[in-house]
Design a protein around this motif. Sequence first.
Motif, short mmCIF file in Angstrom:
data_model
loop_
_atom_site.label_atom_id
_atom_site.label_comp_id
_atom_site.label_asym_id
_atom_site.label_seq_id
_atom_site.Cartn_x
_atom_site.Cartn_y
_atom_site.Cartn_z
N LEU A 14 -6.59 6.42 0.03
CA LEU A 14 -5.17 6.13 0.25
C LEU A 14 -4.76 6.83 1.55
N PRO A 15 -3.80 6.22 2.27
CA PRO A 15 -3.51 6.73 3.63
C PRO A 15 -2.88 8.12 3.70
N VAL A 16 -2.52 8.71 2.57
CA VAL A 16 -2.01 10.09 2.63
C VAL A 16 -3.12 11.12 2.73
N LEU B 210 3.09 13.02 4.50
CA LEU B 210 1.63 12.95 4.65
C LEU B 210 1.18 11.73 5.44
N LEU B 211 1.97 10.66 5.38
CA LEU B 211 1.55 9.42 6.04
C LEU B 211 1.62 9.50 7.56
N TRP C 161 -9.16 9.23 4.39
CA TRP C 161 -8.75 7.87 4.77
C TRP C 161 -9.33 7.46 6.12
N LEU D 110 0.84 -1.20 0.00
CA LEU D 110 0.00 0.00 0.00
C LEU D 110 0.87 1.25 0.00
N THR E 210 0.63 4.06 -2.90
CA THR E 210 0.40 5.44 -2.51
C THR E 210 1.50 6.34 -3.06
N ARG F 56 -5.66 12.86 4.48
CA ARG F 56 -6.27 13.15 5.77
C ARG F 56 -6.52 14.64 5.83
#
Lengths: 527, 336
Positions: free
Chosen positions: B138-140, A88-89, B281, A71, A75, B142
């Motif tokens: 997607l986890p970016v 960002l993560l 997300w 993932l 991404t 937010r």
Amino acid sequence: MKHFVDLFESLDQTTKTNERVSSLVHYLDKVNDQDKLWTIALLSGKRPKRAVNSSHMKEWAAEIAGIPMSLFEETYHVVGDMAETISLLISNDQSLIEKSLSEWMGEVIALKGESDEVKKTFVTNVWKKVNRRERFVFNKLIGGSFRVGVSQKTMVKALAKYTEIEESELAHRLMGNWTPETHSYDELILTRTGTEDHSKPYPFFLAYPLDETSDFTANPKVWIAERKWDGIRGQLIKRNDEIYIWTRGEELVTDKYPELLQFDLPNGVALDGEILAYKNGKPLGFNDLQKRIGRKTVAKKLLQDIPVVFLSYDLMEMDGNDIRQDALVSRRDRLKKLVEEVNHQSLLFSEEVAFQNEEDISSERENARHYQTEGLMIKRRDSTYQVGRKRGDWWKWKVEPLVIDAVLIYAMRGHGRRANLFTDYTFAVWNEGELVPFTKAYSGLTDQEFRQVDRFVRNNLIEKFGPVRSVKPELVFEIAFEGIAESSRHKSGIALRFPRMSRWRKDKVPEEANSLSDLKSLLKSYG
Amino acid sequence: MGQLLSFTDKGIFCEQGDFYIDPWRPVKNAIITHGHSDHSRLGHTNYLTHTDSTPILKHRLGTISVEGIKYRESFFKNGVKVSLHPAGHILGSAQVRVEHKGEVWVASGDYKTGPDPVAEAFEPVKCHTFITECTFGLPVFRWPAEKSVIEEVESWWRSNIQQNKVSLLCAYALGKAQRVLSLIDPTIGPIYVHGAVHSINAIHRDGGFLEEDFPYLSNSIDKESLRDALIVAPPSAAGSTWANKLKPLSVAMASGWMLLRGSKRRRNVDRGFILSDHADWDGLNAAIKETGAENIICTHGYTDQYAEWLRYIGYNAYTEKTLFEGESIDENVAKE
């Protein structure tokens, strides 16, 4: 680092040179000298070697974010930038560490040589204690490339405005081998370019592509033409009995080309010219030179197979004097004499291409590939040797590219402003009823065309191989390229130089694309 | 008998109840989750939607046969119990709950879990199978707090006034425009709207969802009086000749995509504000958890990636192809 983060963002938010210059000046006014020097170094591509490898950074970020690597990769392909993806993560958005840019750089440099465990603790700790914007810039500092789209020219302009030192003088001071660790801001920027650094090259004078503002065909007598050699631009310096060879990218490559250390130049000279693969009295292709570029130490066999020469075309320094303000023809006369005196097979002089009128010179341009060149250089006889890319006195006039019609078969997402958009394509030509991939191309379409192709790719997927998508072979593009060479590394057996999409052939169906034998015949004529 | 809801070439189909949800080809009975153009299309015989969506559909599609019902008001169709529940996306947006013989499916259309002054808040609905969008799956992705985004818009507007520039804010004409207009401080300067926004505003005002009547920008307005103005227009306005006439101006875009540097640069706007009408997300993950569903169907956006993530954390998740578009970055589709 707050100021540097603000600077980075304001540079990122505009493409206007004036606004960028004023952000830079504003910034220089606020930070200490050591930070200024680091900023100059980073913006001119003089960053320390990467301290942490990117696969580790990926793993650590995925671990903190609690997501599987697959993932993370997906991404990353959408975001198109590693530093940004990681910034960002990770969720902390508070700024809990305040350090100056040079303090940060010191810590980053100190990481080099530490164990992976130590690096991990340092990096992940910073990630969790800085906000998103800082995390992004921090990642840029420790990782891969640090590009903000600020040209050297823009930076020098801002520095000139701030220091009130002339731009060309500053550009000169910033050349060569220095780092913020070896030099201080005072030494480098505020002291005159003296004799203390014998290796220091002159800033290169660069040409614009020929356009209608040049009057050269109307007035051929005031211009000279030379071939545009297909090697690497270089500067050959001898001072204090030492030879220095610089490339245009300001890389010191003296040791890579032992042939160029064999002849006897007088002290106090700086020659501008081309490092060129050359054998039996004529140039080899760029593809051959490429085999030399990557090597630090050169094996005997390679030296025999692909010898290089320095094909000189200008002279900036003679007898220790800067002669850049002399007229081109006078500089070239002195250069020619110098080359004749040295009289060595590895130092050549780029002769003029004589012409009387437009017809003569156009046919010389069309002949360019015959001489393994890229076209012609057109220079004003009385031109001085200037700094950077300037319009007016020097022009490059490239030969028309070769073209071939090919079918789009694979696509990948791009980076930067094309992140999340399928813009990186692989093209194929026909061979015995099958499509064989032969080149990739990423540029040449308008934004709108890219969006249309992106849409096509999304709607016509066949298969997924990691980030690569195979698509229905339906779209035909004209691929333009500068040269063609044999290659054992590619399945098709050929390699292209500077391939790009020159036209979307909406008028053609895939069956009408060219074939591998068409490519092979181009190879035969021009390879 | 197949599944309670199935994916056909016309749309999401309930065979037992003989109706479609947001169909993309003409059908007899269509239940419409909300008024954006990729969910409510022309050509169906009977439309059913939330009461607040009916004027939007009529405005967009002209004379149609449409029935409006309230949230949580249920009816039976051939033994299938159907009800609508707030999706928090735009005015009148609804999730469709479908129940037959104890089995419950929810088709959520587009939704967001964060606040919105115009749209009623997303309501988690217990179900066995949940059909979800994943525009930002997607986890970016937010989202920052709505309040801080609006403050950024306000300070951008103020600084433009200082620099004598017109402020042009691009936002979807249906939904986001009204959201921004309801939240922004109107005392900073005059506010004008593009014609496309103006007509949607009228619908919101009629229903009591927007107080003020923001004037629309007509040619008769003196250019000088716009110097300290904020103009709200659909995304297609950015870079248009219409916009160029307003120069000197600063152009901003309100969209979830503005989170990414790449998309911001691609849109070539001066400023990007991270404001989306879709779940981020964390929003998607929370919403799915609250439904209690075991089966998740991903329909639009980052479907493959998000379904894989859902499987990784233990759901039975898969994707279905639809013609829904979510929030679009590249097309200038004003989803009026």
